[in-house]
Scaffold this active site. Structure first.
Site, PDB file in Angstrom:
ATOM      1  N   ASP A   1       0.728  -1.204   0.036  1.00 43.89           N
ATOM      2  CA  ASP A   1      -0.101  -0.022  -0.065  1.00 43.89           C
ATOM      3  C   ASP A   1       0.738   1.321  -0.177  1.00 43.89           C
ATOM      4  OD1 ASP A   1      -1.950  -1.735   0.067  1.00 43.89           O
ATOM      5  OD2 ASP A   1      -2.879  -1.289   2.005  1.00 43.89           O
TER       6      ASP A   1
ATOM      7  N   LYS B   1      -6.722  -5.210  -3.570  1.00 39.03           N
ATOM      8  CA  LYS B   1      -7.727  -5.470  -2.373  1.00 39.03           C
ATOM      9  C   LYS B   1      -8.763  -4.504  -2.144  1.00 39.03           C
ATOM     10  CE  LYS B   1      -4.382  -4.302   1.060  1.00 39.03           C
ATOM     11  NZ  LYS B   1      -5.135  -2.957   1.643  1.00 39.03           N
TER      12      LYS B   1
ATOM     13  N   CYS C   1      -2.677  -3.195   7.195  1.00 38.01           N
ATOM     14  CA  CYS C   1      -2.393  -4.183   6.392  1.00 38.01           C
ATOM     15  C   CYS C   1      -1.093  -4.904   6.214  1.00 38.01           C
ATOM     16  CB  CYS C   1      -2.463  -3.420   5.091  1.00 38.01           C
ATOM     17  SG  CYS C   1      -4.083  -2.698   4.805  1.00 38.01           S
TER      18      CYS C   1
HETATM   19  C1  VGL Z   1      -4.895   0.345   5.512  1.00 41.78           C
HETATM   20  C2  VGL Z   1      -6.322   1.542   6.633  1.00 41.78           C
HETATM   21  C3  VGL Z   1      -7.485   1.308   5.733  1.00 41.78           C
HETATM   22  C4  VGL Z   1      -3.733   0.011   5.316  1.00 41.78           C
HETATM   23  C5  VGL Z   1      -5.821   0.159   4.358  1.00 41.78           C
HETATM   24  O1  VGL Z   1      -3.018   0.091   4.275  1.00 41.78           O
HETATM   25  O2  VGL Z   1      -2.763  -0.408   6.349  1.00 41.78           O
HETATM   26  N1  VGL Z   1      -5.335   1.145   6.603  1.00 41.78           N
HETATM   27  N2  VGL Z   1      -7.108   0.667   4.727  1.00 41.78           N
END
Ligand code: VGL
Ligand code: ZN
Length: 248
Positions: free
Chosen positions: A10, A134, A179
């Site tokens: 991410d 995702k 994540c």
């Molecule tokens: C994430 C919060 C919401 C992450 C993803 O990448 O850790 N955190 N969606």
């Protein structure tokens, strides 16, 4: 040589400088600081590996957005009412006639096709990298590279890694306590020798970062620094505790 994969989690604009910028989150960690650390890792020649880049990729009506909380049915057991719920609150939705679904609420982030969902402009995407998207279902969030948050729906990742004969998985990126933690824990549960590269991760909540690292450690995950990756890659057999550092 034991085959390894690097999973970069991410590293998208919204988590680094956008709507969910980690530096504005309670732990005030700056996600932009690890872009170059990850670039250096990715450049290492010792990998001979498979690159996975994970992307949070939500539809605009996603269940994790605080602005959408009242659009989903609240479960009778939810401690927080959806009409007053705020960012970071954990609410319980009723997704299917009484079926509970716990969900932490976040600002709107990583909407499919938006600038916020793009990878940071300075992140080097190594040729041959493979993207996994995702969180694409409206009413089910997904933190891990391997499973949706219900723990039932599985991505193609385990099969791909197994087909390629990969035994070791190294994880870096954001967020350490969300994540990254889910991905690391699933990787370990699935039997991969798993490493978290600590100085190549940034997180949301200080206490959760500490807690998630000690959970990882207890389950046999190796916590290493980016300096130790070369050694880990060149070592045959299980590294186990020998070269793993205690998580701070
Ligand atoms: C994430 C919060 C919401 C992450 C993803 O990448 O850790 N955190 N969606
Ligand atoms: Zn998300």
């Amino acid at each position: 040589m034991v085959k390894s994969a690097l999973i970069i989690v991410d590293m998208q604009n919204d988590f680094l400088t956008g709507s969910l910028a980690l530096k504005e989150c309670p732990a005030h960690e700056n996600g932009e600081e690890i872009v170059e650390v990850i670039n250096s890792l990715a450049k290492m020649e010792a990998w001979g590996c498979l690159w996975r880049i994970l992307l949070d990729w939500h539809p605009a009506d996603h269940i994790s957005f605080v602005t959408n909380a009242t659009k989903f049915k609240q479960h009778a057991e939810s401690a927080v009412n959806t009409d007053v719920a705020q960012v970071y609150n954990r609410v319980v939705f009723d997704v299917d006639n009484g079926v509970r679904r716990e969900q932490v609420l976040w600002p709107v982030h990583c909407i499919q096709g938006s600038w916020g969902a793009e990878l940071h402009k300075d992140l080097n995407v190594v040729a041959g990298s493979f993207m996994i998207k995702k969180g694409i279902s409206t009413s089910l969030d997904s933190y891990s590279a391997f499973f949706d948050n219900d723990g039932i729906h599985e991505t193609e990742l385990r099969k791909i890694l197994q087909t390629k004969g990969i035994e070791r998985v190294f994880v870096c990126g954001v967020a350490t306590d969300v994540c990254v933690a889910y991905t690391v824990n699933d990787s370990r549960k699935l039997g991969f020798e798993t490493y978290i590269i600590e100085d190549a991760c940034k997180g949301v909540h200080h206490d959760e970062i500490i807690k998630s690292k000690s959970t990882m450690k207890l389950s046999g995950v190796n916590c290493i620094t980016s300096q130790e990756v070369a050694l880990a890659l060149s070592t045959e057999g299980k590294i186990g505790k020998t070269h793993s550092k205690l998580c701070h």
